[in-house]
Design an enzyme around this catalytic site. Sequence first.
Site, PDB file in Angstrom:
ATOM      1  CG  HIS A 272      -1.982  -1.035   1.162  1.00 35.67           C
ATOM      2  ND1 HIS A 272      -3.029  -1.054   2.063  1.00 35.67           N
ATOM      3  CD2 HIS A 272      -2.166  -2.110   0.355  1.00 35.67           C
ATOM      4  CE1 HIS A 272      -3.808  -2.098   1.806  1.00 35.67           C
ATOM      5  NE2 HIS A 272      -3.298  -2.752   0.772  1.00 35.67           N
TER       6      HIS A 272
ATOM      7  NE  ARG B 198      -7.510  -0.275  -2.505  1.00 32.44           N
ATOM      8  CZ  ARG B 198      -7.413  -0.324  -1.188  1.00 32.44           C
ATOM      9  NH1 ARG B 198      -7.622   0.759  -0.464  1.00 32.44           N
ATOM     10  NH2 ARG B 198      -7.115  -1.455  -0.583  1.00 32.44           N
TER      11      ARG B 198
END
Length: 143
Positions: A98, A132
């Site tokens: 992430h 994202r």
Amino acid sequence: MNIAIGSDHAGFELKEKIKTYFKEHNIGYEDFGPFDSERVDYPDYGHKVALSLIDESFNFGIVICGSGNGINMTVNKHSHIRAALCWNEELAALARQHNDANILTLPARFIEDELSLAIVKTFLSHDFEGGRHEKRVSKISLS
């Protein structure tokens, strides 16, 4: 794969164990010090590891101090660095997936050696997921 690694005196023994793991698994590395357990200042070695990642000679860095906090703060002062202080495997995986972390920070006085090696393996075996997360990661650096 080529890893830059450094520590302070509190992280010296753990650094040596990680280097042994690298040797056993044919993982390239360069040790930026210290080279014994005498008292030293973590910024001196954190900066060396962070600077070594600029020209992309190294894929990742690993830095280690007693709590992990000081050396993590040091390396994160560099605009090209995204260092993550990890004390379990899940954090190491998420740091890569992430946050596209390029330096793993370990708190030598707060985790056992076996767990430390598992964290290193996890960090090195996960990729950035992009998607994202890409937009968020691009906003981290101020320069």
